[in-house]
Scaffold this motif. Structure first.
Motif, PDB file in Angstrom:
ATOM      1  N   TYR A 258       0.804  -1.220   0.000  1.00  0.00           N
ATOM      2  CA  TYR A 258       0.000   0.000   0.000  1.00  0.00           C
ATOM      3  C   TYR A 258       0.842   1.278   0.000  1.00  0.00           C
ATOM      4  N   PHE A 259       2.165   1.159  -0.163  1.00  0.00           N
ATOM      5  CA  PHE A 259       3.017   2.338  -0.294  1.00  0.00           C
ATOM      6  C   PHE A 259       3.539   2.351  -1.732  1.00  0.00           C
ATOM      7  N   GLY A 260       3.010   3.225  -2.552  1.00  0.00           N
ATOM      8  CA  GLY A 260       3.404   3.274  -3.951  1.00  0.00           C
ATOM      9  C   GLY A 260       4.842   3.733  -4.131  1.00  0.00           C
ATOM     10  N   THR A 261       5.363   3.511  -5.328  1.00  0.00           N
ATOM     11  CA  THR A 261       6.707   3.950  -5.692  1.00  0.00           C
ATOM     12  C   THR A 261       6.619   4.859  -6.910  1.00  0.00           C
ATOM     13  N   PRO A 262       7.604   5.714  -7.127  1.00  0.00           N
ATOM     14  CA  PRO A 262       7.526   6.665  -8.243  1.00  0.00           C
ATOM     15  C   PRO A 262       7.498   5.969  -9.601  1.00  0.00           C
ATOM     16  N   VAL A 263       6.818   6.610 -10.544  1.00  0.00           N
ATOM     17  CA  VAL A 263       6.862   6.160 -11.929  1.00  0.00           C
ATOM     18  C   VAL A 263       8.231   6.554 -12.495  1.00  0.00           C
ATOM     19  N   ARG A 264       8.389   6.410 -13.812  1.00  0.00           N
ATOM     20  CA  ARG A 264       9.680   6.747 -14.418  1.00  0.00           C
ATOM     21  C   ARG A 264      10.126   8.143 -13.986  1.00  0.00           C
ATOM     22  N   SER A 265      11.365   8.231 -13.488  1.00  0.00           N
ATOM     23  CA  SER A 265      11.903   9.501 -12.990  1.00  0.00           C
ATOM     24  C   SER A 265      13.258   9.751 -13.638  1.00  0.00           C
ATOM     25  N   VAL A 266      13.440  10.963 -14.147  1.00  0.00           N
ATOM     26  CA  VAL A 266      14.668  11.307 -14.862  1.00  0.00           C
ATOM     27  C   VAL A 266      15.374  12.431 -14.119  1.00  0.00           C
ATOM     28  N   PHE A 267      16.672  12.264 -13.930  1.00  0.00           N
ATOM     29  CA  PHE A 267      17.486  13.244 -13.219  1.00  0.00           C
ATOM     30  C   PHE A 267      18.721  13.581 -14.064  1.00  0.00           C
ATOM     31  N   GLY A 268      19.236  14.762 -13.882  1.00  0.00           N
ATOM     32  CA  GLY A 268      20.474  15.148 -14.540  1.00  0.00           C
ATOM     33  C   GLY A 268      21.128  16.264 -13.761  1.00  0.00           C
ATOM     34  N   GLY A 269      22.424  16.409 -13.945  1.00  0.00           N
ATOM     35  CA  GLY A 269      23.085  17.472 -13.202  1.00  0.00           C
ATOM     36  C   GLY A 269      24.569  17.574 -13.488  1.00  0.00           C
ATOM     37  N   LEU A 270      25.187  18.394 -12.677  1.00  0.00           N
ATOM     38  CA  LEU A 270      26.608  18.696 -12.814  1.00  0.00           C
ATOM     39  C   LEU A 270      27.262  18.576 -11.458  1.00  0.00           C
ATOM     40  N   ARG A 271      28.356  17.840 -11.409  1.00  0.00           N
ATOM     41  CA  ARG A 271      29.139  17.738 -10.177  1.00  0.00           C
ATOM     42  C   ARG A 271      30.474  18.446 -10.387  1.00  0.00           C
ATOM     43  N   MET A 272      30.887  19.200  -9.360  1.00  0.00           N
ATOM     44  CA  MET A 272      32.169  19.911  -9.406  1.00  0.00           C
ATOM     45  C   MET A 272      32.900  19.713  -8.091  1.00  0.00           C
ATOM     46  N   ASN A 273      34.199  19.566  -8.157  1.00  0.00           N
ATOM     47  CA  ASN A 273      34.972  19.474  -6.928  1.00  0.00           C
ATOM     48  C   ASN A 273      36.188  20.388  -7.020  1.00  0.00           C
ATOM     49  N   PHE A 274      36.539  20.932  -5.873  1.00  0.00           N
ATOM     50  CA  PHE A 274      37.654  21.872  -5.790  1.00  0.00           C
ATOM     51  C   PHE A 274      38.495  21.538  -4.573  1.00  0.00           C
ATOM     52  N   ASP A 275      39.774  21.763  -4.688  1.00  0.00           N
ATOM     53  CA  ASP A 275      40.675  21.626  -3.559  1.00  0.00           C
ATOM     54  C   ASP A 275      40.718  22.947  -2.809  1.00  0.00           C
ATOM     55  N   VAL A 276      40.435  22.875  -1.517  1.00  0.00           N
ATOM     56  CA  VAL A 276      40.447  24.077  -0.692  1.00  0.00           C
ATOM     57  C   VAL A 276      41.731  24.082   0.130  1.00  0.00           C
ATOM     58  N   PRO A 277      42.588  25.053  -0.049  1.00  0.00           N
ATOM     59  CA  PRO A 277      43.835  25.094   0.734  1.00  0.00           C
ATOM     60  C   PRO A 277      43.546  25.319   2.198  1.00  0.00           C
ATOM     61  N   LEU A 278      44.272  24.609   3.053  1.00  0.00           N
ATOM     62  CA  LEU A 278      44.084  24.739   4.495  1.00  0.00           C
ATOM     63  C   LEU A 278      45.296  25.462   5.110  1.00  0.00           C
TER      64      LEU A 278
END
Length: 278
Positions: A258-278
């Motif tokens: 009785y707990f439904g699940t999502p129909v077709r779901s589409v995702f997209g995006g951009l990942r970025m990483n940077f080195d932060v000097p300490l």
């Protein structure tokens, strides 16, 4: 504490012990030992392990409104497994098969139980419950195959699959019924394609067999299979594009009755990483 053993790169072993202290549930000591033997000449590995476990209820399992059960007891377990792994064709094929057995005391499950849960604020008798004495045993098998490698427009093409058969028993009061939410049969597969170094796509499939929704072995949840597709592209060392389609073929299925699940779901995006000097 943990200890490791390696003799001649053939005989392996580990031994570990852990001590936990809970202000509500007291102290718990658990341990685990493993052993393995690798026969280099044939690419065969024999392995096994034995261990104990202790799991205290979470805050949500104890107190979440309409679901929490403040009477929950900590879960204790002991189990072992044995298996064999085999490599073939210069390690392009890896086969594994194993047997497992686990016994639980006060196993914590989410299930419908009108006696333990009563009637919640939304009219449902669904909550976290303890199963006094239970066990799970079964077999696991897997295969990983490197189909193609280092060809034009085929940097790599791999396929892997896994199958699990799990037989469970609720042994409380000698009723010997199956545990809720645990299917007998499950399988999964992943096809991974990398045309060039920067681009990779994965097609993932998962099947879950029929299982019961409550401790009385009624309220059957139907089996289902679902496919997901994901791809990533590394623009450079810091930037990655990604896309993902879940439930690719728009299946209607339920993880919980009785707990439904999502129909077709589409995702997209951009990942970025940077080195932060300490």
């Amino acid at each position: 504490a943990d200890a490791q053993l390696n003799l001649w790169d053939r005989v392996f072993g580990t031994a570990g012990i852990r001590q936990d202290q809970y202000n509500v549930f007291g102290s718990a000591t658990t341990y685990r030992v493993t052993a393995g033997y690798l026969h280099h000449e044939t690419g065969t590995k024999l392995r096994g392990s034995y261990g104990t476990g202790f799991r205290a209820p979470t805050i949500n399992q104890l107190f979440f409104p309409g679901f929490g059960n403040p009477n929950l007891q900590p879960e204790k377990s002991q189990g072992f497994d044995v298996g064999i792994d085999q490599t073939l064709a210069n390690e392009r094929i890896i086969l594994s098969v194993g047997y497992f057995w686990t016994r639980y005391r006060n196993l914590i499950l989410s299930a419908q139980d009108p006696i333990a849960c009563g009637i919640g604020p939304f009219g449902a008798n669904f909550c976290a419950v303890n199963v006094g004495l239970s066990r799970a045993r079964g077999i696991e098998a897997s295969v990983k195959i490197q189909l193609l490698k280092d060809l034009p427009w085929i940097k790599s093409l791999d396929i892997q699959g896994q199958y699990t058969y799990t037989l469970t028993n609720d042994l409380t009061n000698d009723q010997d019924t199956r545990l809720p939410k645990w299917p007998l049969n499950q399988w999964s597969t992943v096809i991974s394609y990398q045309p060039i170094k920067a681009l990779r796509a994965n097609l993932e499939g998962r099947f879950v067999g029929e299982r019961y929704n409550n401790v009385g072995n009624v309220g059957l949840i139907g089996s289902f299979y679902v496919w997901n597709l994901a791809a990533t592209y590394d623009v450079n060392q810091r930037v990655q594009l990604y896309a993902r389609a879940d439930n690719l073929f728009n299946r209607k299925y339920e993880e919980i009755l009785y707990f439904g699940t999502p129909v077709r779901s589409v995702f997209g995006g951009l990942r970025m990483n940077f080195d932060v000097p300490l």
